[in-house]
Design a protein around this motif. Structure first.
Motif, PDB file in Angstrom:
ATOM      1  N   THR A  40      -5.100  13.909 -27.471  1.00 24.81           N
ATOM      2  CA  THR A  40      -5.582  15.192 -27.995  1.00 24.81           C
ATOM      3  C   THR A  40      -4.614  15.785 -29.004  1.00 24.81           C
ATOM      4  O   THR A  40      -3.414  15.489 -28.985  1.00 24.81           O
ATOM      5  CB  THR A  40      -5.807  16.218 -26.866  1.00 24.81           C
ATOM      6  OG1 THR A  40      -6.484  17.365 -27.391  1.00 24.81           O
ATOM      7  CG2 THR A  40      -4.508  16.680 -26.244  1.00 24.81           C
ATOM      8  N   VAL A  64      -6.656   7.453 -30.119  1.00 28.33           N
ATOM      9  CA  VAL A  64      -7.753   6.788 -29.421  1.00 28.33           C
ATOM     10  C   VAL A  64      -9.022   6.581 -30.255  1.00 28.33           C
ATOM     11  O   VAL A  64     -10.026   6.088 -29.740  1.00 28.33           O
ATOM     12  CB  VAL A  64      -8.076   7.534 -28.104  1.00 28.33           C
ATOM     13  CG1 VAL A  64      -6.942   7.340 -27.097  1.00 28.33           C
ATOM     14  CG2 VAL A  64      -8.323   9.031 -28.341  1.00 28.33           C
ATOM     15  N   GLU A  86     -12.362  16.493 -31.072  1.00 29.49           N
ATOM     16  CA  GLU A  86     -12.611  15.495 -30.017  1.00 29.49           C
ATOM     17  C   GLU A  86     -11.869  14.223 -30.415  1.00 29.49           C
ATOM     18  O   GLU A  86     -12.238  13.563 -31.387  1.00 29.49           O
ATOM     19  CB  GLU A  86     -14.107  15.219 -29.885  1.00 29.49           C
ATOM     20  CG  GLU A  86     -14.489  14.357 -28.688  1.00 29.49           C
ATOM     21  CD  GLU A  86     -14.324  15.071 -27.359  1.00 29.49           C
ATOM     22  OE1 GLU A  86     -13.208  15.046 -26.810  1.00 29.49           O
ATOM     23  OE2 GLU A  86     -15.307  15.674 -26.877  1.00 29.49           O
ATOM     24  N   ALA A  87     -10.842  13.885 -29.659  1.00 27.45           N
ATOM     25  CA  ALA A  87     -10.006  12.745 -30.045  1.00 27.45           C
ATOM     26  C   ALA A  87     -10.861  11.494 -30.263  1.00 27.45           C
ATOM     27  O   ALA A  87     -10.742  10.819 -31.284  1.00 27.45           O
ATOM     28  CB  ALA A  87      -8.940  12.498 -28.985  1.00 27.45           C
ATOM     29  N   SER A  88     -11.686  11.188 -29.288  1.00 27.98           N
ATOM     30  CA  SER A  88     -12.563  10.031 -29.429  1.00 27.98           C
ATOM     31  C   SER A  88     -13.946  10.334 -28.865  1.00 27.98           C
ATOM     32  O   SER A  88     -14.951  10.319 -29.559  1.00 27.98           O
ATOM     33  CB  SER A  88     -11.971   8.820 -28.685  1.00 27.98           C
ATOM     34  OG  SER A  88     -12.958   7.841 -28.442  1.00 27.98           O
ATOM     35  N   GLY A  98     -12.274  13.833 -16.470  1.00 25.44           N
ATOM     36  CA  GLY A  98     -13.286  13.491 -17.468  1.00 25.44           C
ATOM     37  C   GLY A  98     -12.891  12.244 -18.215  1.00 25.44           C
ATOM     38  O   GLY A  98     -12.470  11.251 -17.595  1.00 25.44           O
ATOM     39  N   THR A 145     -16.144   9.194 -25.212  1.00 26.59           N
ATOM     40  CA  THR A 145     -16.539   7.892 -24.683  1.00 26.59           C
ATOM     41  C   THR A 145     -17.978   7.965 -24.160  1.00 26.59           C
ATOM     42  O   THR A 145     -18.677   6.948 -24.134  1.00 26.59           O
ATOM     43  CB  THR A 145     -15.601   7.429 -23.551  1.00 26.59           C
ATOM     44  OG1 THR A 145     -15.349   8.542 -22.674  1.00 26.59           O
ATOM     45  CG2 THR A 145     -14.283   6.929 -24.108  1.00 26.59           C
ATOM     46  N   TYR A 197     -14.589  23.692 -27.609  1.00 24.85           N
ATOM     47  CA  TYR A 197     -14.564  22.771 -28.750  1.00 24.85           C
ATOM     48  C   TYR A 197     -15.696  21.749 -28.701  1.00 24.85           C
ATOM     49  O   TYR A 197     -16.109  21.206 -29.723  1.00 24.85           O
ATOM     50  CB  TYR A 197     -13.182  22.104 -28.882  1.00 24.85           C
ATOM     51  CG  TYR A 197     -12.963  20.840 -28.076  1.00 24.85           C
ATOM     52  CD1 TYR A 197     -13.482  19.617 -28.502  1.00 24.85           C
ATOM     53  CD2 TYR A 197     -12.220  20.849 -26.897  1.00 24.85           C
ATOM     54  CE1 TYR A 197     -13.283  18.455 -27.774  1.00 24.85           C
ATOM     55  CE2 TYR A 197     -12.009  19.705 -26.161  1.00 24.85           C
ATOM     56  CZ  TYR A 197     -12.556  18.505 -26.604  1.00 24.85           C
ATOM     57  OH  TYR A 197     -12.354  17.368 -25.869  1.00 24.85           O
ATOM     58  N   LYS A 198     -16.232  21.481 -27.513  1.00 27.73           N
ATOM     59  CA  LYS A 198     -17.343  20.543 -27.389  1.00 27.73           C
ATOM     60  C   LYS A 198     -18.678  21.225 -27.734  1.00 27.73           C
ATOM     61  O   LYS A 198     -19.695  20.573 -27.899  1.00 27.73           O
ATOM     62  CB  LYS A 198     -17.387  19.948 -25.989  1.00 27.73           C
ATOM     63  CG  LYS A 198     -16.155  19.089 -25.649  1.00 27.73           C
ATOM     64  CD  LYS A 198     -16.229  18.553 -24.233  1.00 27.73           C
ATOM     65  CE  LYS A 198     -14.938  17.909 -23.761  1.00 27.73           C
ATOM     66  NZ  LYS A 198     -14.753  16.523 -24.237  1.00 27.73           N
ATOM     67  N   HIS A 215       1.364  12.889 -19.163  1.00 25.58           N
ATOM     68  CA  HIS A 215       1.472  13.248 -17.748  1.00 25.58           C
ATOM     69  C   HIS A 215       2.544  12.444 -16.997  1.00 25.58           C
ATOM     70  O   HIS A 215       3.233  13.000 -16.147  1.00 25.58           O
ATOM     71  CB  HIS A 215       0.099  13.155 -17.065  1.00 25.58           C
ATOM     72  CG  HIS A 215      -1.009  13.799 -17.865  1.00 25.58           C
ATOM     73  ND1 HIS A 215      -2.304  13.338 -17.865  1.00 25.58           N
ATOM     74  CD2 HIS A 215      -0.997  14.863 -18.704  1.00 25.58           C
ATOM     75  CE1 HIS A 215      -3.037  14.076 -18.683  1.00 25.58           C
ATOM     76  NE2 HIS A 215      -2.272  15.015 -19.202  1.00 25.58           N
ATOM     77  N   ASP A 267      -9.000  20.323 -17.391  1.00 25.36           N
ATOM     78  CA  ASP A 267      -9.087  19.261 -18.374  1.00 25.36           C
ATOM     79  C   ASP A 267      -8.587  19.846 -19.692  1.00 25.36           C
ATOM     80  O   ASP A 267      -9.048  20.887 -20.121  1.00 25.36           O
ATOM     81  CB  ASP A 267     -10.553  18.839 -18.492  1.00 25.36           C
ATOM     82  CG  ASP A 267     -10.735  17.649 -19.389  1.00 25.36           C
ATOM     83  OD1 ASP A 267     -10.181  16.594 -19.078  1.00 25.36           O
ATOM     84  OD2 ASP A 267     -11.427  17.788 -20.406  1.00 25.36           O
TER      85      ASP A 267
HETATM   86  F1  GPW Z   1      -5.619  16.652 -23.140  1.00 27.03           F
HETATM   87  N1  GPW Z   1      -9.107  13.842 -22.715  1.00 27.03           N
HETATM   88  C1  GPW Z   1      -9.464  14.209 -21.436  1.00 27.03           C
HETATM   89  F2  GPW Z   1      -5.411  14.772 -24.109  1.00 27.03           F
HETATM   90  O1  GPW Z   1     -10.514  13.834 -20.926  1.00 27.03           O
HETATM   91  F3  GPW Z   1      -4.746  15.026 -22.111  1.00 27.03           F
HETATM   92  N2  GPW Z   1      -8.625  14.991 -20.708  1.00 27.03           N
HETATM   93  C2  GPW Z   1      -7.419  15.393 -21.188  1.00 27.03           C
HETATM   94  O2  GPW Z   1      -6.701  16.125 -20.496  1.00 27.03           O
HETATM   95  C3  GPW Z   1      -7.031  14.979 -22.480  1.00 27.03           C
HETATM   96  C4  GPW Z   1      -7.905  14.226 -23.227  1.00 27.03           C
HETATM   97  C5  GPW Z   1      -5.683  15.376 -22.971  1.00 27.03           C
HETATM   98  C6  GPW Z   1     -10.056  12.977 -23.448  1.00 27.03           C
HETATM   99  C7  GPW Z   1     -10.367  13.371 -24.882  1.00 27.03           C
HETATM  100  O3  GPW Z   1     -10.772  14.721 -24.930  1.00 27.03           O
HETATM  101  C8  GPW Z   1     -11.512  12.476 -25.373  1.00 27.03           C
HETATM  102  O4  GPW Z   1     -11.818  12.753 -26.715  1.00 27.03           O
HETATM  103  C9  GPW Z   1     -11.119  11.021 -25.210  1.00 27.03           C
HETATM  104  O5  GPW Z   1     -12.224  10.195 -25.488  1.00 27.03           O
HETATM  105  C10 GPW Z   1     -10.638  10.736 -23.799  1.00 27.03           C
HETATM  106  O6  GPW Z   1      -9.595  11.643 -23.421  1.00 27.03           O
HETATM  107  C11 GPW Z   1     -10.103   9.338 -23.634  1.00 27.03           C
HETATM  108  O7  GPW Z   1      -9.190   9.041 -24.642  1.00 27.03           O
END
Ligand code: GPW
Length: 832
Positions: free
Chosen positions: A376, A453, A670-672, A134, A674, A571-572, A339, A288
Motif C-alpha cells: 500500500t 504488487v 488500490e495497490a493491486s 482481506g 485480487t 478509497y474503494k 508487519h 485493514d
Molecule cells: F496496508 N492490503 C490488505 F498494505 O488487504 F498492509 N490489507 C492491508 O493491510 C494492506 C494491503 C496494507 C491489500 C491491498 O489493499 C490490495 O490492493 C492488494 O491486492 C492486497 O493487499 C494483496 O497485495
C-alpha cells in the motif's frame, strides 16, 4: 555469503499426475473407520457435523502421509526454502480444497452419496479459517497453495489467533461484530507440535558488559518470557505430491521467570501494565490498512517473528552447526508487508549478541536473507512505532535499530553529502514530536529486494514512496504482480464452468492457466456462448437461492448480477456505487418507463469496528436497499442486496454468479486488488478505474471487454494539485446534487433525517479526498454502456468468455514463478 549460488531454477516442477490412488469404496471405508474410531460414533447416530469430521479425518490420513514424505525429502536434500512471514493467512475452508488438490472430490462425493450424505451440503459444516482481514491475508493463502503445487520447499509462518476476523451481523441496517470462534468444536486440520515449542523474551533492560579486551557485550535481561506453541496446518499442493506446512504460533505463559528483573525493584508494579502472555495470540486486529498503534499488536508482530526465526535457526543448526556462512544460501524470508519487519533487528540481535558475529558479517547475512513486499501507499497504513514503545518492549532491538540507522545515515551522507533533507526523509527514525520508528524504511534498508504488487503500484513505490531509496539501491525495488490460485477460485468454486472448460480445451489449465486462451477461439461460437451463459445462469440461480436464505430478498436471476465484494474503505468507493444506485432509483421514479435492464446490486463488506464512516456507508447501503427492494414502483428493475458476513466461503458462492465486477477505487489507491482477478476469471465483466491490477486486466482482455472510467493516476494528481473542490461538481450536476441531498433527508431513515449526514459531509465539506464526485459522471456513463452491452446477449457472452480466456497471467503460480526466479532463487524439489 550469497543466495544466488543455487540460482538455477529447474522448470516449474509442477506436479503432473495423481499420486493418491483411492477409489470410492476405499474412501467409504476410510470415512466409516474414522466415524467409528476417531469420533466414537456410527452411521446411525452421526449428524452432519460428525460426517464432516470423519471425512476430514479420512482426508487427513492421506495428508499426513504426504506431509511426512515431503518433510523427509526436504530434509534429506537440505533444500533452500522460502519462509513466508505473514501476520495473516486467510485460508477459508480446507476440506473441499484438499479433496480437489488430491483430485478426490468426485470420488468423495460418490462415496458419501452411498452413505446417504450430500458432500456439498456437508462442506457447509466447516467454519472458515478467517485468520486475515482481506486481500493481504488471502494473497498469502493463494501463495502457499501455489508453492506446494509447484513443489517448492516453503513454510508459512504466522499467528494462531484464537479469534479470527469478527463475524458480521446486520441489525436494523447496521453492522455489529460478534466473536469468531473457528476452533470451538475442534479443527481437524491442525496438529500441535509441542516438541518444537519456542520461548521469546519481552520487556526488561539491557546491560552493557566489557570483557578483558575491553570489547563491549550487550546482555538483554528480559522482564518476561513467553512460550510459543506451534500448530501446523498441512498445505496440499495440486496433484497431492508436495504437502508443505503453515506453522502458526500460539502464545502461552511460561513457567520460567526471570528473577534478575524482580531484583531490579518496582518490578511487580511495572509488570502489571505489561501484556499478559496468553493475550498475545487471542485476537486478530480487524483494522485493514490502518495501523492500530497498540502495544499488543507490536508484541504480536515480535512474538511470531521471533518464534519463527528461532524455528528456522534450530533447523539450520541441526545441519550446519555454528557455521553461519551458509545461512543466507539456505534461508530466504519474505516479509508480507512490514508487519514482521521486527524480524530484521531480531536476526541482528541473534547474530551479534548470541552468535557473536561482527556487525558487518551479521548485516551481510541479514540483508541477504530478507525480502519485503509493500502492499500500500496509503499513509495511514504505513507502520510507525513510537521509539518509546519499542524501547519498553524490546530495549535491545531499539539499540540495534539505532545502530542500523546510524550506519545507514553514513551511507546516505556519502551519496548526498550534507543533504539533511534527504537524511530526514530516509531516516529509519522519524524525528517528530513523538519519535517514531518507520518500519517501511527499516524493511527497505534491511532487505535485498523490495516489491510492489502490480505494475502501477510498483512504479508508484519507486516514484512516490521510496524515490531516493530507488536511487541509492538501483534494482532493489521491483514488481511482482499478484495472482490467485485457480484451484480454489475456479476449479473448486465453479465446478460447472470448470467442467465446461475442461470438456472444451482439456484440463491443462489447472496447472497452466495460460491455456485458457484456447477458449478465445470459441468466444464467438454460438453453441459455446450458450453453454457458457447457461452455466452462469445456473450459478446465478444458486446465488439467488442463497440470497433468499440469508436475507429473505427475492432477486430475479435474469437481472444483471452486479457485485462489489471487498473490505469497506472510502478509497474503494462503495459509496460511489451507492450514489449511482440512487441515481438509477431517481430516474426510475421520475420516469417509470426509464429503459434499463433489470439489475441487482450485491455487496459484501466488513468495516473495521472503529471506522465510523465505513460503518455509516454499510448502514446507508442497507437502508437504501430496504427502501428500493420494497418500492413496487421500481423493484422489478432494481434491487440492492447486502450479504452479511462476507468471507472466503461466501465469496466462493458469489463470484461464479457475477455478471459485473465493481473495481472502482480512486486511481493510485488500490495497490493491486485480487478480487478483480477472481471475478474476471469466472466470466464477470469489470467496470473499473485504471488502478492496481485493473490496468493489467484491461491489457489482457482488451478495451472492448472491460468498462474503464474515471480519472487516471496522473489526472487524480493534477486534479488535487489544482485545488479540487467537490462543490464544483455538486453544483454543476443536478442528478449528483439530488442524490447526495437525498441521503441527508429522512427518506431512507424515517424519523432520523440526519442519520447519513456524515456521509454527505465527507463528500462536500470534508473535501471528498477520494474524488467520488469527480468520477461520478463518467461512472454513470460507463454504467450506461454496460447496460446497453448486456442487452446484446451474444456480445456479452463473447465478452464474458474472453474475460475467462485472458486471465492466464493472474494465476498465483505465475506470481510465485516470478518470486522464485527473480527474488527467492529456489529449486523445486520433487517429492516421490
Ligand atoms: F496496508 N492490503 C490488505 F498494505 O488487504 F498492509 N490489507 C492491508 O493491510 C494492506 C494491503 C496494507 C491489500 C491491498 O489493499 C490490495 O490492493 C492488494 O491486492 C492486497 O493487499 C494483496 O497485495
Amino acid at each position: 555469503t550469497s543466495n544466488t549460488s543455487k540460482a538455477k531454477t529447474k522448470g516449474q516442477g509442477a506436479a503432473t499426475s495423481v499420486s493418491i490412488q483411492l477409489d470410492k469404496d476405499d474412501f467409504k471405508q476410510a470415512v466409516i473407520r474414522n466415524l467409528h474410531r476417531t469420533l466414537g460414533t456410527d452411521e446411525n447416530k452421526a449428524n452432519k457435523h460428525a460426517w464432516w469430521k470423519a471425512t476430514s479425518a479420512a482426508m487427513q490420513e492421506l495428508v499426513f502421509e504426504r506431509l511426512r514424505t515431503t518433510q523427509k525429502t526436504h530434509y534429506l536434500n537440505d533444500t533452500r526454502a522460502v519462509h513466508y512471514f505473514s501476520a495473516e493467512f486467510l485460508m477459508g475452508r480446507l476440506l473441499s480444497n484438499n479433496m480437489h488438490n488430491f483430485e478426490l472430490f468426485d470420488t468423495a462425493k460418490r462415496a458419501l452419496k452411498e452413505l446417504g450424505v450430500d458432500l456439498v451440503d456437508m462442506l457447509e459444516e466447516e467454519p472458515d479459517m478467517a485468520l486475515g482481514n482481506g486481500g493481504l491475508g488471502r494473497l498469502a493463502a493463494c501463495f502457499i497453495d501455489s508453492l506446494a503445487t509447484m513443489e517448492f520447499p516453503a513454510i508459512g509462518y504466522g499467528i494462531h489467533y484464537e479469534h479470527g476476523l469478527f463475524r458480521q451481523e446486520i441489525r436494523n441496517g447496521a453492522q455489529i461484530e460478534r466473536p469468531d470462534s473457528w476452533r470451538d468444536y475442534g479443527n481437524p486440520w491442525e496438529i500441535c507440535r509441542p516438541e518444537s515449542i519456542q520461548q521469546i523474551s519481552l520487556y526488561g533492560y539491557v546491560e552493557t558488559k566489557y570483557d578483558e579486551d575491553g570489547k563491549i557485550h550487550k546482555e538483554w535481561h528480559p522482564g518476561s518470557i513467553v512460550t510459543g506453541v506451534p500448530w501446523d496446518i498441512p498445505i496440499v499442493g495440486y496433484g497431492g505430491k508436495t504437502v508443505n506446512v503453515l506453522r502458526l504460533w500460539q502464545s502461552q505463559s511460561s513457567e520460567y521467570f526471570n528473577w534478575d528483573v524482580f531484583n531490579a525493584g518496582g518490578y511487580v508494579d511495572a509488570q502489571r501494565e505489561n501484556v499478559e502472555s496468553e493475550t498475545i495470540s487471542k485476537v486478530l486486529y480487524p483494522n485493514d490498512e490502518t495501523e492500530a498503534g497498540k502495544e499488543l499488536r507490536l508484541i504480536q508482530q515480535y512474538f511470531f517473528s521471533a518464534c519463527s526465526l528461532k524455528d528456522i535457526i534450530r533447523r539450520y543448526k541441526r545441519v550446519h552447526g555454528d557455521d553461519w556462512s551458509r545461512f543466507a544460501e539456505q534461508v530466504v524470508i519474505q516479509l508480507n508487508d512490514t508487519h514482521p519487519a521486527i524480524a530484521i533487528p531480531e536476526l541482528m540481535r541473534i547474530l551479534v549478541d548470541r552468535a557473536e558475529l561482527s556487525w558487518n558479517v551479521a548485516w551481510e547475512i541479514c540483508t541477504q536473507t530478507f525480502a519485503y513486499t509493500n502492499h500500500t501507499l496509503l499513509p495511514e497504513a504505513l507502520e510507525k512505532w513510537p521509539v518509546r514503545m519499542i524501547g519498553k518492549i524490546l530495549p535491545r532491538h531499539l539499540e540495534i535499530i539505532y545502530e542500523i540507522n546510524h550506519r545507514f545515515m553514513a551511507e546516505v551522507d556519502a551519496k548526498w553529502p550534507g543533504n539533511n533533507e534527504i537524511k530526514a526523509k530516509l531516516s529509519i527514525i522519524e524525528e517528530s514530536n513523538e519519535k517514531m520508528v518507520r518500519m517501511g524504511n527499516l524493511s527497505v534498508v534491511g532487505s535485498f529486494a523490495v516489491n510492489g504488487v502490480a505494475e502501477i503500484h510498483s512504479a508508484l513505490v519507486k516514484s512516490q514512496l521510496f524515490p531516493e531509496f530507488n536511487e541509492l539501491y538501483p534494482g532493489k525495488l521491483t514488481n511482482v504482480t499478484n495472482g490467485i490460485t485457480p484451484r480454489r477460485w475456479l476449479k473448486a468454486c465453479n465446478p460447472s464452468l470448470s467442467a465446461l472448460i475442461t470438456k472444451k480445451i482439456g484440463g491443462d489449465w489447472i496447472l497452466n492457466l495460460d491455456k485458457l486462451d484456447d477458449l478465445s477461439a470459441f468466444a464467438s461460437n454460438k453453441t459455446f456462448q450458450n453453454q457458457f451463459m447457461k452455466v452462469k445462469q445456473q450459478n446465478k440461480l444458486a446465488l439467488a437461492e442463497e440470497i433468499k436464505k440469508l436475507t429473505g430478498i427475492i432477486v430475479d436471476p435474469k437481472a444483471i448480477f452486479d457485485i462489489q465484494i471487498k473490505r469497506l474503505h472510502e478509497y474503494k468507493r462503495q459509496h460511489l456505487n451507492l450514489l449511482h444506485i440512487l441515481a438509477l432509483y431517481r430516474r426510475l421514479l421520475q420516469d417509470p418507463d426509464y429503459d434499463m435492464h433489470p439489475r441487482v446490486f450485491i455487496f459484501g463488506a466488513k468495516a473495521a469496528p472503529g471506522y465510523a464512516l465505513a460503518k455509516t456507508i454499510i448502514y446507508a447501503i442497507n437502508v437504501v436497499a430496504d427502501k428500493i427492494n420494497n418500492d413496487s414502483r421500481v423493484n422489478e428493475k432494481l434491487k440492492v442486496v447486502f450479504l452479511p458476513n462476507y468471507r472466503v466461503s461466501l465469496a466462493e458462492k458469489m463470484i461464479p454468479a457475477a455478471d459485473v465486477s465493481q473495481q472502482i477505487s480512486t486511481a493510485g489507491k488500490e495497490a493491486s486488488g485480487t478480487g478483480n482477478m477472481k471475478l474476471a476469471l469466472n466470466g464477470a465483466i469489470t467496470i473499473g478505474t485504471l488502478d492496481g491490477a485493473n490496468i493489467e486486466i484491461a491489457e489482457e482482455v482488451g478495451e472492448d471487454n472491460i468498462f474503464i472510467f474515471g480519472l487516471t493516476v496522473d489526472e487524480v494528481n493534477e486534479t488535487l494539485s489544482a485545488g479540487y473542490n467537490p462543490y464544483d461538481y455538486y453544483y454543476s450536476n443536478e442528478e449528483l446534487k439530488a442524490t447526495i441531498d437525498w441521503l441527508d433527508s429522512d427518506y431512507f431513515t424515517p424519523g432520523n433525517p440526519h442519520a447519513l449526514s456524515s456521509l454527505k459531509h465527507s463528500l462536500l465539506e470534508g473535501g471528498d479526498p477520494y474524488l467520488v464526485l469527480a468520477d461520478f459522471e463518467d461512472y454513470c456513463k460507463a454504467n450506461l454502456a454496460l447496460d446497453l452491452a448486456y442487452r446484446d446477449k451474444s456480445k456479452w457472452a463473447k465478452m464474458a468468455i474472453l474475460n475467462t480466456a485472458k486471465m492466464g497471467k493472474f494465476t498465483s503460480d505465475r506470481s510465485i514463478k516470478d518470486y522464485v526466479e527473480r527474488i527467492w532463487k529456489l529449486d523445486s524439489c520433487q517429492v516421490k
